[in-house]
Design an enzyme around this catalytic site. Structure first.
Site, PDB file in Angstrom:
ATOM      1  N   HIS A  46       9.981 -28.743  -0.463  1.00  0.00           N
ATOM      2  CA  HIS A  46       9.021 -29.418   0.410  1.00  0.00           C
ATOM      3  C   HIS A  46       8.747 -28.606   1.675  1.00  0.00           C
ATOM      4  CE1 HIS A  46       9.823 -33.579  -1.581  1.00  0.00           C
ATOM      5  NE2 HIS A  46       8.857 -32.905  -2.172  1.00  0.00           N
ATOM      6  N   CYS A 101      18.349 -28.043  -8.113  1.00  0.00           N
ATOM      7  CA  CYS A 101      19.513 -27.615  -7.335  1.00  0.00           C
ATOM      8  C   CYS A 101      20.782 -28.003  -8.091  1.00  0.00           C
ATOM      9  CB  CYS A 101      19.493 -28.296  -5.978  1.00  0.00           C
ATOM     10  SG  CYS A 101      21.002 -28.017  -5.032  1.00  0.00           S
ATOM     11  N   GLU A 131      13.549 -36.537  -6.044  1.00  0.00           N
ATOM     12  CA  GLU A 131      14.952 -36.472  -6.461  1.00  0.00           C
ATOM     13  C   GLU A 131      15.422 -37.806  -7.032  1.00  0.00           C
ATOM     14  OE1 GLU A 131      19.459 -36.001  -4.784  1.00  0.00           O
ATOM     15  OE2 GLU A 131      17.906 -35.019  -3.598  1.00  0.00           O
ATOM     16  N   CYS A 200      24.796 -33.444  -0.067  1.00  0.00           N
ATOM     17  CA  CYS A 200      25.150 -32.035  -0.214  1.00  0.00           C
ATOM     18  C   CYS A 200      25.684 -31.444   1.091  1.00  0.00           C
ATOM     19  CB  CYS A 200      23.968 -31.243  -0.758  1.00  0.00           C
ATOM     20  SG  CYS A 200      22.839 -30.631   0.491  1.00  0.00           S
ATOM     21  N   SER A 273      14.492 -26.760   3.667  1.00  0.00           N
ATOM     22  CA  SER A 273      13.429 -26.023   2.976  1.00  0.00           C
ATOM     23  C   SER A 273      12.516 -25.278   3.937  1.00  0.00           C
ATOM     24  CB  SER A 273      12.623 -26.971   2.077  1.00  0.00           C
ATOM     25  OG  SER A 273      12.330 -28.182   2.732  1.00  0.00           O
TER      26      SER A 273
END
Length: 316
Positions: A46, A101, A131, A200, A273
């Site tokens: 993004h 990912c 996601e 994450c 990103s």
């Protein structure tokens, strides 16, 4: 005219994470291997600057697989896709590369393992985010229930309160998610959680860095895209830590300088990103207007690297 003095606190870590780096590399290597055009289902990450750069190399971005021809390679974005998408690509005998990912893939595997053990899943995430759609699409309809807030937990209608597990979107606010997990555990004491937190490392690290600079700054600018979940969470973390002026900007040209009038310190970070070139562009814009002192505030070091799929490492 003398420029006003300003201290710029630069959060570290910031910007690109290993999963984003890998996804961009996958598109670049696919174009190098198979030539243009290479199709990409959904924005690979993004960020408009990144997407525009890949378009210039020969990437064509589409929303659905049906928008791709059978005879050109297609890449699935870093956010992950429902299982039905690669299945359809295989049925059409397309060449496809999955840039999901690895940390999102880990959540997919986790969901499947729980499903095989007879557990219904509760996903903590944002409705409509790629996601979330991709993760929920790993299991049959009705097997994954979505909650966005702690209040949603009260309205959950589950098949069996004794056979539940939860997973989370990887880019959420650590603090907000903790509240939702607590609500789930209070209502369903036997609910099974992840072995290791799904959020994450990069999301967590960037949020911790914002928390470290928040007490020192009059304003926080987060460089990222409006549709970037992890960037939006950084803005929220800034506000929750007492930084009233916490704003998302895509580029230096989007900065509202009038709103920053009179500030003496500013914090800069970037979503996972956002490339470093955009961060430098913002710093240069501040340097042009202020007598600038830049101080890096580092709360963690990242040395994670993910390999690209083997098909791209093999000769054409």
């Amino acid at each position: 005219m003398t420029k006003p003095a300003l201290t710029l606190y630069l959060a570290a870590p910031r910007g690109f994470c290993a999963g984003v780096d890998r996804a961009i590399k996958i598109v670049e290597m696919a174009i190098a291997k198979w030539g243009a055009p290479v199709y990409v289902r959904h924005e690979i990450v993004h960020n408009k600057y990144v997407v525009d750069g890949l378009k210039a190399l020969g990437a064509v971005f589409v929303e659905e697989l049906e928008d791709c021809p059978d005879d050109r390679p297609v890449i699935f974005s870093a956010h992950g896709v429902p299982k039905a998408v690669p299945a359809e690509a295989a049925r059409r005998e397309m060449v496809y590369v999955d840039a999901t990912c690895p940390l999102v893939s880990k959540v997919h595997i986790e969901a499947e393992r729980h499903h095989e053990n007879g557990l219904q899943m509760v996903m903590i995430g944002h409705a409509g985010h790629p996601e979330t759609i991709g993760t929920m699409g790993q299991l049959p309809e009705g097997e994954v229930l979505l909650v966005e807030t702690a209040d949603d937990v009260a309205g959950l209608q589950v098949r069996d309160a004794e056979k539940l597990a939860f997973i989370t979107q990887t880019t959420l606010s650590v603090d907000d998610t903790a509240g939702i997990v607590a609500a789930l555990q209070a209502r369903f004491p036997t609910i099974v959680g992840p072995h290791k937190e799904d959020i994450c490392y990069a999301t967590t690290n960037r949020q911790e860095a914002v928390k470290a600079i928040a007490p020192r700054i009059d304003a926080l600018l987060v460089i990222g895209a409006p549709n970037s979940s992890n960037s939006q969470r950084l803005v929220e973390v800034g506000k929750s830590q007492g930084c009233a002026y916490s704003q998302l900007v895509q580029r230096a040209e989007n900065i509202d300088w009038r709103a920053l009038d009179g500030i003496r310190s500013v914090g800069i970070t970037a979503g996972a990103s956002a490339p470093e070139v955009l961060i430098n562009e913002v710093i240069d814009a501040f340097r042009a207007r202020y007598d600038l002192t830049v101080e890096v505030v580092e709360t963690a070091q990242e040395n994670v690297e993910f390999k690209v799929p083997r098909v791209l490492r093999e000769p054409a």
